[in-house]
Motif scaffolding. Structure first.
Motif, PDB file in Angstrom:
ATOM      1  N   ILE A   1      10.365  -3.505  -4.837  1.00 42.33           N
ATOM      2  CA  ILE A   1       9.382  -4.428  -4.444  1.00 42.33           C
ATOM      3  C   ILE A   1      10.006  -6.169  -5.001  1.00 42.33           C
ATOM      4  O   ILE A   1       9.922  -6.968  -4.186  1.00 42.33           O
ATOM      5  CB  ILE A   1       8.385  -4.232  -4.938  1.00 42.33           C
ATOM      6  N   ALA A   2      10.308  -5.865  -6.138  1.00 45.32           N
ATOM      7  CA  ALA A   2      10.826  -7.115  -6.743  1.00 45.32           C
ATOM      8  C   ALA A   2      11.993  -7.959  -5.920  1.00 45.32           C
ATOM      9  O   ALA A   2      11.977  -8.998  -5.742  1.00 45.32           O
ATOM     10  CB  ALA A   2      10.862  -7.029  -8.242  1.00 45.32           C
TER      11      ALA A   2
ATOM     12  N   VAL B   1       9.805  -1.895   2.165  1.00 42.91           N
ATOM     13  CA  VAL B   1      10.207  -1.300   0.860  1.00 42.91           C
ATOM     14  C   VAL B   1       9.554   0.067   0.750  1.00 42.91           C
ATOM     15  O   VAL B   1       8.358   0.383   1.281  1.00 42.91           O
ATOM     16  CB  VAL B   1       9.905  -2.304  -0.250  1.00 42.91           C
ATOM     17  N   ASP B   2      10.089   0.797  -0.260  1.00 48.54           N
ATOM     18  CA  ASP B   2       9.538   1.973  -0.877  1.00 48.54           C
ATOM     19  C   ASP B   2       8.327   1.661  -1.815  1.00 48.54           C
ATOM     20  O   ASP B   2       8.269   0.962  -2.866  1.00 48.54           O
ATOM     21  CB  ASP B   2      10.381   2.842  -1.489  1.00 48.54           C
ATOM     22  N   PRO B   3       6.866   1.767  -1.440  1.00 47.34           N
ATOM     23  CA  PRO B   3       5.791   1.243  -2.331  1.00 47.34           C
ATOM     24  C   PRO B   3       6.239   1.873  -3.776  1.00 47.34           C
ATOM     25  O   PRO B   3       5.420   1.264  -4.822  1.00 47.34           O
ATOM     26  CB  PRO B   3       4.511   1.659  -1.658  1.00 47.34           C
ATOM     27  N   HIS B   4       6.780   2.981  -3.952  1.00 51.52           N
ATOM     28  CA  HIS B   4       6.774   3.643  -5.256  1.00 51.52           C
ATOM     29  C   HIS B   4       8.069   3.037  -6.054  1.00 51.52           C
ATOM     30  O   HIS B   4       8.073   3.194  -7.290  1.00 51.52           O
ATOM     31  CB  HIS B   4       6.894   5.057  -5.240  1.00 51.52           C
TER      32      HIS B   4
ATOM     33  N   ALA C   1       0.924  -1.031   0.124  1.00 54.35           N
ATOM     34  CA  ALA C   1      -0.084   0.266  -0.026  1.00 54.35           C
ATOM     35  C   ALA C   1       0.771   1.317  -0.017  1.00 54.35           C
ATOM     36  O   ALA C   1       2.223   1.403   0.707  1.00 54.35           O
ATOM     37  CB  ALA C   1      -0.826  -0.029   0.985  1.00 54.35           C
ATOM     38  N   VAL C   2       0.362   2.344  -0.594  1.00 50.61           N
ATOM     39  CA  VAL C   2       0.859   3.610  -0.621  1.00 50.61           C
ATOM     40  C   VAL C   2       1.273   4.186   0.664  1.00 50.61           C
ATOM     41  O   VAL C   2       2.307   4.551   1.057  1.00 50.61           O
ATOM     42  CB  VAL C   2       0.168   4.698  -1.365  1.00 50.61           C
ATOM     43  N   ILE C   3       0.074   4.098   1.578  1.00 45.61           N
ATOM     44  CA  ILE C   3       0.220   4.295   3.068  1.00 45.61           C
ATOM     45  C   ILE C   3      -0.446   3.097   3.939  1.00 45.61           C
ATOM     46  O   ILE C   3      -1.733   3.038   3.457  1.00 45.61           O
ATOM     47  CB  ILE C   3       0.247   5.632   3.201  1.00 45.61           C
ATOM     48  N   GLU C   4      -0.360   2.742   4.998  1.00 44.66           N
ATOM     49  CA  GLU C   4      -0.936   1.890   5.545  1.00 44.66           C
ATOM     50  C   GLU C   4      -1.038   2.482   6.968  1.00 44.66           C
ATOM     51  O   GLU C   4      -0.268   2.389   7.662  1.00 44.66           O
ATOM     52  CB  GLU C   4      -0.246   0.421   5.552  1.00 44.66           C
ATOM     53  N   PRO C   5      -2.362   2.587   7.550  1.00 44.30           N
ATOM     54  CA  PRO C   5      -2.322   3.150   8.567  1.00 44.30           C
ATOM     55  C   PRO C   5      -1.887   2.446   9.811  1.00 44.30           C
ATOM     56  O   PRO C   5      -1.315   2.675  10.698  1.00 44.30           O
ATOM     57  CB  PRO C   5      -3.895   3.609   8.973  1.00 44.30           C
ATOM     58  N   PHE C   6      -2.244   1.072   9.624  1.00 46.19           N
ATOM     59  CA  PHE C   6      -1.815  -0.103  10.539  1.00 46.19           C
ATOM     60  C   PHE C   6      -1.285  -1.215   9.835  1.00 46.19           C
ATOM     61  O   PHE C   6      -0.248  -1.353   9.686  1.00 46.19           O
ATOM     62  CB  PHE C   6      -2.888  -0.478  11.589  1.00 46.19           C
ATOM     63  N   GLY C   7      -2.077  -2.098   9.340  1.00 46.09           N
ATOM     64  CA  GLY C   7      -1.619  -3.068   8.675  1.00 46.09           C
ATOM     65  C   GLY C   7      -2.052  -4.555   9.482  1.00 46.09           C
ATOM     66  O   GLY C   7      -1.034  -5.132   9.798  1.00 46.09           O
ATOM     67  N   LEU C   8      -3.148  -4.757   9.542  1.00 47.78           N
ATOM     68  CA  LEU C   8      -3.614  -6.043  10.658  1.00 47.78           C
ATOM     69  C   LEU C   8      -3.407  -7.238   9.618  1.00 47.78           C
ATOM     70  O   LEU C   8      -3.127  -8.315  10.341  1.00 47.78           O
ATOM     71  CB  LEU C   8      -5.073  -5.987  10.594  1.00 47.78           C
ATOM     72  N   THR C   9      -3.313  -7.151   8.315  1.00 48.38           N
ATOM     73  CA  THR C   9      -3.134  -8.501   7.786  1.00 48.38           C
ATOM     74  C   THR C   9      -1.605  -8.739   7.781  1.00 48.38           C
ATOM     75  O   THR C   9      -1.318 -10.018   7.660  1.00 48.38           O
ATOM     76  CB  THR C   9      -3.327  -8.046   6.200  1.00 48.38           C
ATOM     77  N   LEU C  10      -0.751  -7.922   8.046  1.00 44.02           N
ATOM     78  CA  LEU C  10       0.496  -8.223   8.357  1.00 44.02           C
ATOM     79  C   LEU C  10       0.710  -9.251   9.682  1.00 44.02           C
ATOM     80  O   LEU C  10       1.483 -10.071   9.767  1.00 44.02           O
ATOM     81  CB  LEU C  10       1.713  -7.195   8.346  1.00 44.02           C
ATOM     82  N   ILE C  11      -0.040  -8.650  10.750  1.00 43.34           N
ATOM     83  CA  ILE C  11      -0.113  -9.416  12.020  1.00 43.34           C
ATOM     84  C   ILE C  11      -0.771 -10.970  11.826  1.00 43.34           C
ATOM     85  O   ILE C  11      -0.195 -11.916  12.222  1.00 43.34           O
ATOM     86  CB  ILE C  11      -0.840  -8.760  13.006  1.00 43.34           C
ATOM     87  N   GLU C  12      -1.753 -10.929  10.932  1.00 37.23           N
ATOM     88  CA  GLU C  12      -2.326 -12.334  10.475  1.00 37.23           C
ATOM     89  C   GLU C  12      -1.070 -13.268   9.745  1.00 37.23           C
ATOM     90  O   GLU C  12      -1.182 -14.306  10.164  1.00 37.23           O
ATOM     91  CB  GLU C  12      -3.556 -12.030   9.828  1.00 37.23           C
ATOM     92  N   ALA C  13      -0.616 -12.650   8.836  1.00 35.61           N
ATOM     93  CA  ALA C  13       0.290 -13.225   8.364  1.00 35.61           C
ATOM     94  C   ALA C  13       1.704 -13.936   9.157  1.00 35.61           C
ATOM     95  O   ALA C  13       1.857 -15.056   8.980  1.00 35.61           O
ATOM     96  CB  ALA C  13       0.874 -12.509   7.027  1.00 35.61           C
ATOM     97  N   GLY C  14       1.803 -13.070  10.104  1.00 37.02           N
ATOM     98  CA  GLY C  14       2.944 -13.485  10.836  1.00 37.02           C
ATOM     99  C   GLY C  14       2.552 -14.322  11.849  1.00 37.02           C
ATOM    100  O   GLY C  14       3.364 -15.349  12.096  1.00 37.02           O
ATOM    101  N   ALA C  15       1.309 -14.417  12.361  1.00 33.26           N
ATOM    102  CA  ALA C  15       0.710 -15.500  13.216  1.00 33.26           C
ATOM    103  C   ALA C  15       0.679 -16.794  12.268  1.00 33.26           C
ATOM    104  O   ALA C  15       0.771 -18.041  13.160  1.00 33.26           O
ATOM    105  CB  ALA C  15      -0.774 -15.048  13.493  1.00 33.26           C
TER     106      ALA C  15
END
Length: 1442
Positions: free
Chosen positions: A687-688, A679-682, A639-653
């Motif tokens: 990213i690659a 990474v820089d999203p731009h 994401a260009v900007i992610e306020p938090f990123g709950l999916t990242l915690i789910e993935a880590g779990a």
């Protein structure tokens, strides 16, 4: 919508329908996704069959109208022409002549018609081939370059404006800090700048893994041991989206996303915590046919996922979803449309909390009411309602923004989008004001990351990190903060349910280890659904889970994957993008992202490597993560900007390493989990590279997996709730201060305790803040009603509402129990009037009619006056104070109950409700606020010193009280608006509510949570007065707190009121213009804007009209259609004025454009006739494709919007400079006869009606600019003019042959040419001639007229039926010479008879009007763009709508 033309000049496929997004293509290829090439096409350069004498100067094709071609005319057609076939030039040796015989047999006539039809069609096809010449390609390239430069310039302007906003915000902050520090007498040392008191940091030896959370086990055990028996009641509020406890439809739309999951899981987790008795999650009840029936259930219990905790929590009643009905019935609406219904929700929610407080008082309160320990709002809409609810209940407020409006506004402004468009689409200013109110009212602001505080919340007026640290340090030392308050910012990352997660064991070869207990367990169905996409499903899977939104940056991810060959060879890509049945059913934004991804898959040939399943359940999400871990894959959030990123915690779990954006919450998450790369999203390559590194390096992958699983417990819901509850417990608890509350008269089962059910009566009493009464003639649409009729109407309304029974006598209670509880109905008179006599008229009418029903109706008077002024007003009208049960004074800061008359005449018969002051005193600044306001008054006087010598504002001590600071406003037009005053107070950490009263002549500043509407809610909380019994009387408008008194209005009524406001504004404008036109106004009033009054018909009226236009005029531009036919036009040609007008309305930030169609005065049809000719015309003299396009476009907008059908197009306008504009307008009868047509070809004999149509000046631009020889300079003004007159042009039309026949090369003083020799310069002749002949050609308009003005060559207008540009305001006779066509033989005699004095006067006047015919970038006042708008404005003023 079918387009009838069988061919187009576009090389692409012909589209014969409306695109999925509703965009109208009109028979040409849609613009490419790679840029704006298709939207910047220039006109085709070709040679017309009818040669033009100006051919060498403007090669742009001026197509002949079919009405100009008569094959059977006695006038010979003798024109030379050139065309090319396959790049070979062909010149006929002889011309073609056709003459009309005396009699032609029908068979011969048919033969001749067939011959000429195919002959002209052959010529047209040859000319079509010529358009592909290098010259045309160069023209298109020049046009493209010009537009690229224009986009770069606009980007630079956007960056400059952003820098100015940032600098201004920084300056205001610094000034506020200085003033606040000056008020707070003690300086702060460095040691006093520590973090807020009471914060316990995680003890650790390194910064790695550090989080601003309480993690000491001993501290928590002690806290819970002390508070376990408290049995807390917590209220959570989340209004938008579809919320239920099971099978959440996440990704269904933009409103049902991560926030829905967060609030449900938070409520469930809090309900399982020791010491918490009940948690209510309040949301909207949705009973709509297009959503599941479960969203209409009034309540739903959230069962704890861990069923083994029942014994531990004992009596805990758990968590519930409470669905409260408000807003449109039987309709699910997006969050932007919920704002008008917030007051309705507040009242219904207040009723629910009161009922629950009573119920809990019996269960756990020992008979005492159990109030919520806190009310927690989620997102701005819920925050706004939470502020009002916490103020009504006087309990602490907590707020979580999730996504912030100011940050979104800044991002959209950086993209170059106009602020008005942003506000129209997202209601962004309403959202920002709600978030500012949350800062005013909240005890705690909960954020997910530190970045949210430092980069997003600091954008708000109400929060300054530097000032917040100073205030906290003073609080720690016990030193006064002088009335300044700042909410506590706390970082608490969201939690997650981990009990159901079993990490998938992975062996060294990447194969998942099966469950030993059930080795034959089948794979989940979602696995096969994903795997079917892959040609090699054994490769590691790169997983992205997000909705198809541009800010999620999925397109960049696909590009990175597609362009990195090693990554494609090693891994597959899985995109989980919500649920969809058909892309066409998605929103235009989401559909655009999906289509872009599909194109990229095709471009990079990623078939068999990318999975995009259309459907998945919420229960499938953990299985998707497991599949990613099983394949040794990677989870990515780009994401260009992610306020938090709950999916990242789910993935880590689930043991998935991550690659995430470095903007926002992922920074904090990765710091704790240490399980991936940022990474820089731009940066597509970055990213690659990050994905390739994790996929290819098994050791790194394993280390990231293990780190994530080891540290994931730090993000569990129990950890979150412990921190959450400890923060709430640290808040200063404020609950209602009275000892007991009588609920006996309230109905606990009543669902209608809402101000929405309070009938508000808009009395139309002519009492608006704009002061229509002061005008000599009322301009209101209801002006036909006299006061007697209005009084009769009011009496009828009140009689209808009043009950018929009159048997009940007045009963006054004893003690402090007010009489209001005994009433069946309560009439609240909240009409805001400038004059006391107007108020008394309303009060008498309401009390007289209501009083006929005995004691069953009670009355409350709600005003902005203090109690003494209110009492005097009541007595002056012959009213008895005892007629009123209560009086709300000082804009809601004081509440009185009437008492029996006292023998002491100096004592007023009112009893102050002192409990109400303890209810509203929260964050009241008192004396510090007063000092700041006094300084503000001085600054206002300083700024307006040049405009007004006396006082503008002054303190009114006699009207002020402990909780209301009153000020007299002597010049309402010079005081800043309420928003500016609130901003000033907020940046100094002073919290208040400012209200302009009495038509803007008084300013009341009261506590932030006090208002007249809140006072009514207090009556429910304190005395159990049923809100549904109340009838609130208001006027058309009122004080600036007027909106808070209104119930949530249906959208249709709201739109009707907005349309009414538009028409009332036009009525006022008409009155002011008539007054200016009829009065002998001092010339100094308009001399600055209109220095040469001689050239105007009525300069005073024009000046006033222009000012009214700048103040009021709004244009709505239809968004349907695609460039180049719509939203685009020529900017470098003889028709440049057409394209420039479209570009200014579309691309620039003109203040005249509105994105709210209900506030528009006119509606613009933004198609370009020039581009229609260039792209659709086939050179066969068939203009039917043009008419078909215009007809289809009107059919499209009239079917999608109500505005055309409402007036039959009378308030719509089209603009065309091409000669075929009038012909195109005949496509629709209403467009031709009723709409405003702005045309260069203004021929009154062809249907042009000056009363409704406007003339557009035909301005030719070279490369987007005026020809260098025509630019204003001293050389131009002083150049000698040896020639008397000049003309050079082709022979066409009825006038030019006469001119050339008499004067072609007949007189050396008057050089007249048919074709100017190549060695001579056209503009040199214009600059050296006193007069320039401007004869009409085939059409009446010609750019020669404007070029003559530019060259200061007096135009000699030789035309018939030509309505000159701006002739309704300009006196053309003062700067031009108009000669009848019959007088052409006497031209020299007429011109020589003009004296030198007269000539100099004409020349001076010509120089004065030049600015009205110039196109500027950006536009300037009174230039051609604004004068064209003014012509449309005048036509709209002539149109009166009912």
């Amino acid at each position: 919508m079918v387009f009838n033309s069988s061919k187009t000049r576009s090389s692409g496929p012909v589209l014969r329908s409306v695109s999925p997004s509703g965009r109208f293509y009109g028979g040409v290829s849609p613009p490419s996704s790679s840029g704006f090439a298709s939207s910047t096409s220039s006109s085709f350069s070709s040679t017309s069959f009818f040669s033009n004498s100006r051919q060498q100067h403007h090669p742009h094709h001026r197509s002949a109208s079919p009405t100009r071609v008569n094959l059977f005319t006695s006038t010979p057609v003798n024109q030379s022409f050139r065309y090319s076939i396959d790049n070979r030039s062909v010149s006929p040796n002889q011309s073609v002549a056709v003459s009309k015989p005396n009699k032609i047999p029908d068979s011969r006539r048919r033969c001749m018609c067939s011959f000429f039809f195919y002959f002209y069609r052959w010529i047209g096809s040859a000319q079509a081939a010529a358009t592909r010449s290098p010259q045309e390609r160069n023209t298109r390239l020049e046009n493209l370059c010009w537009r690229i430069w224009n986009l770069a310039r606009q980007k630079k302007q956007v960056a400059g404006k952003y820098a100015k906003r940032t600098a201004k915000r920084h300056l205001l902050r610094e000034r506020a800090r200085l003033e606040a520090t000056a008020d707070m007498s003690e300086d702060l040392s460095e040691g006093e700048k520590a973090d807020v008191p009471g914060e316990i940091l995680t003890p650790t030896d390194s910064s790695k893994g550090r989080m601003s959370r309480i993690s000491s086990v001993d501290v928590f055990e002690n806290w819970f041991a002390q508070h376990k028996e408290k049995k807390l009641y917590i209220v959570l509020i989340s209004l938008h989206g579809l919320i239920r406890g099971e099978n959440m439809e996440l990704g269904r739309d933009s409103d049902t996303g991560g926030q829905v999951k967060y609030v449900v899981e938070l409520a469930r987790a809090l309900g399982s915590m020791p010491g918490v008795y009940r948690v209510d999650l309040l949301t909207r009840q949705v009973s709509a046919p297009d959503v599941d029936w479960s969203y209409a259930e009034p309540s739903e219990m959230l069962n704890p996922l861990d069923t083994d905790t029942d014994q531990e929590h004992g009596e805990s009643s758990g968590a519930y979803i409470i669905r409260i009905p408000f807003g449109p019935k039987d309709k699910y609406v997006e969050k932007e449309l919920l704002w008008p219904h917030i007051p309705e929700f507040v009242d219904r929610a207040l009723s629910h909390v009161m009922q629950m407080s009573k119920a809990l008082s019996e269960h756990i309160g020992g008979g005492k009411p159990v109030w919520p320990v806190a009310i927690h709002g989620h997102y701005a809409d819920a925050g706004d309602s939470t502020a009002l609810l916490s103020g009504a209940l006087n309990v602490p407020m907590v707020f979580t923004g999730h996504s912030l409006g100011r940050d979104k506004l800044e991002q959209l402004l950086k993209q170059g989008r106009p602020k008005e468009e942003i506000n129209s689409n997202y209601k962004i200013m309403r959202r920002i004001e709600a978030e500012e109110l949350c800062l005013d009212a909240s005890e705690i602001i909960i954020t997910s990351t530190r970045q949210e505080i430092e980069e997003q919340w600091r954008l708000y007026d109400g929060f300054d990190p530097v000032l917040e640290r100073k205030l906290r340090a003073r609080m720690k030392r016990g030193v006064s903060c002088h009335g300044r308050f700042m909410p506590r910012m706390v970082v608490i990352p969201p939690g997650m349910e981990f009990h159901h997660i079993v990490p998938h064991d992975v062996d060294n070869d990447g194969e998942g280890v099966r469950d030993d207990e059930n080795p034959q367990s089948p794979d989940p169905p979602i696995w096969s659904e994903i795997m079917r996409f892959f040609s090699n499903p054994r490769k590691p899977m790169i997983l992205a889970l997000a909705r198809p939104d541009p800010k999620k940056n999925l397109v960049t991810l696909v590009k990175a994957f597609g362009e990195c060959r090693p990554l494609r060879e090693l891994a597959n890509l899985t995109l989980i993008m919500g649920n969809r049945d058909d892309i066409d059913e998605l929103s235009s934004t989401n559909a655009s992202v999906l289509l872009s991804i599909l194109k990229l898959i095709d471009k990079y040939d990623l078939y068999g490597q990318v999975a995009m399943p259309k459907h998945h359940k919420q229960s499938d999400v953990p299985e998707i993560y497991r599949l990613g871990a099983k394949t040794k894959g990677v989870f990515i959030n780009p994401a260009v900007i992610e306020p938090f990123g709950l999916t990242l915690i789910e993935a880590g779990a689930h043991g998935l390493p991550i690659v995430a954006t470095k903007n926002g919450g992922p920074v904090d998450i990765n710091r704790v989990l240490d399980n991936g790369l940022l990474v820089d999203p731009h940066d597509q390559q970055a990213i690659a590279d990050a994905l390739l590194k994790l996929v290819s390096d098994k050791n790194l992958w394993t280390r990231c997996r293990q780190n994530g699983l080891k540290n994931i417990h730090l993000f569990s819901w129990p950890e979150h709730c412990k921190t959450y509850l400890s923060r709430i417990a640290a808040c200063k608890q404020r609950h209602p201060q009275w000892q007991s509350t009588d609920f006996g008269n309230s109905d606990p089962d009543s669902p209608s305790d809402s101000l929405r059910d309070i009938n508000d009566i808009s009395l139309n009493l002519k009492l608006s803040l704009d002061g229509e009464k002061g005008e000599g003639k009322s301009t209101n649409l209801d002006a036909e009603e006299n006061s007697g009729e209005r009084k009769s109407k009011l009496e009828k309304a009140v009689s209808t509402l009043a009950p018929k029974s009159t048997s009940t006598d007045k009963v006054y209670g004893s003690g402090k129990i007010p009489t209001l509880k005994k009433r069946k109905y309560i009439f609240v008179i909240s009409v805001d009037c400038d004059k006391a006599s107007d108020l008394l008229e309303v009060v008498k009418t309401v009390t007289d009619v209501g009083g006929r029903n005995g004691s069953s109706i009670g009355f409350i008077l709600s005003t902005s006056m203090n109690i003494s002024e209110t009492h005097s007003t009541i007595l002056s009208g012959g009213l008895n104070p005892q007629d009123f049960d209560a009086v709300i004074c000082n804009s809601g800061s004081e509440l009185y109950f009437t008492s029996s008359a006292s023998e002491d005449k100096n004592k007023l018969p009112y009893a102050l409700e002192s409990d109400y002051h303890s209810h509203i005193e929260y964050r009241w600044g008192g004396e510090s606020l007063r000092k700041t306001l006094v300084r503000w008054i001085s600054s206002v006087h300083e700024k307006k010193k040049g405009q007004h010598d006396g006082e503008i504002l002054s303190e009114d001590e006699s009207s002020s009280s402990n909780y209301c600071l009153s000020f007299k406003v002597k010049e309402p037009t010079l005081v800043p608006p309420v928003k500016e005053l609130r901003k000033l107070m907020r940046i100094q950490a002073l919290r208040c509510n400012a209200v302009y009263c009495k038509g803007g002549t008084k300013l009341n500043v009261i506590p932030v949570l006090a208002s007249r509407s809140q006072a009514l809610r207090y009556l429910l909380v304190r005395w159990g007065v049923d809100l549904s019994k109340m009838v609130v009387f208001v006027g058309d408008s009122g004080d600036t707190d007027y909106e808070g008194l209104l119930r949530s209005k249906p959208e249709k009524k709201d739109k009707l009121n907005r349309r009414r406001t538009v028409e009332v504004g036009l009525s006022k404008a008409r009155v002011s213009i008539r007054e200016a036109a009829s009065s002998n106004r001092n010339a100094t009033l308009f001399s600055v804007d209109l220095p040469n009054a001689q050239v105007y018909r009525n300069p005073s009226a024009l000046h006033q009209s222009y000012l009214e236009m700048e103040k009021r005029f709004k244009v709505y531009v239809y968004e349907e259609g695609e460039p180049p036919l719509v939203h685009d036009g020529p900017c470098k040609s003889v028709y440049a004025v057409e394209g420039r007008f479209i570009m200014e309305m579309e691309k620039s930030r003109t203040k005249f454009r509105t994105y709210d169609p209900d506030q528009a005065h006119v509606y613009f049809l933004p198609f370009s006739v020039t581009w229609l000719v260039s792209y659709l015309y086939e050179y066969n003299f068939d203009v039917e494709p043009l008419r078909t396009f215009a007809s289809d476009y009107i059919r499209l907008i009239s079917s999608k919007h109500p505005f055309w059908n409402r007036t039959s197009g009378a308030d719509h306008f089209m603009l065309a400079c091409h000669d075929w504009g009038p012909l195109t307008s005949k496509a629709n009868e209403d467009l031709f006869s009723k709409s405003i047509r702005v045309m260069c070809n203004a021929n009154s004999s062809e249907g042009f009606n000056p009363a409704k149509d406007a003339t557009l000046p035909e301005i030719k631009l070279y490369g987007g600019e005026v020809h260098p020889q025509l630019r204003l300079s001293k050389t131009l003004m002083t150049s000698p003019r040896p020639h008397l007159a000049f003309f050079a042009g082709g022979v066409h039309g009825p006038v030019r042959p006469i001119l050339l026949d008499h004067w072609k090369q007949r007189d050396p003083d008057m050089p007249v040419f048919e074709y100017l020799p190549k060695h001579l310069n056209y503009y040199d002749f214009m600059r050296s001639s006193k007069f320039c002949f401007c004869p009409s050609g085939y059409e009446v308009a010609s750019p020669r007229l404007i070029e003559a003005i530019y060259s200061e060559c007096i135009p000699v207008i030789l035309s018939v039926n030509f309505v000159l540009p701006f002739s309704d305001i300009l006196r053309w006779e003062t700067f031009s010479v108009q000669v009848d066509v019959s007088e052409i033989p006497r031209l020299k005699e007429i011109l020589t008879s003009i004296s030198d004095e007269k000539y100099q006067s004409l020349k001076r006047n010509l120089r004065s009007v030049r600015r009205h015919f110039e196109l500027n970038d950006p536009p300037k006042r009174y230039d051609a763009f604004h004068m064209t708008l003014h012509s449309i404005w005048l036509r709209r003023l002539n149109l009166r709508l009912t």
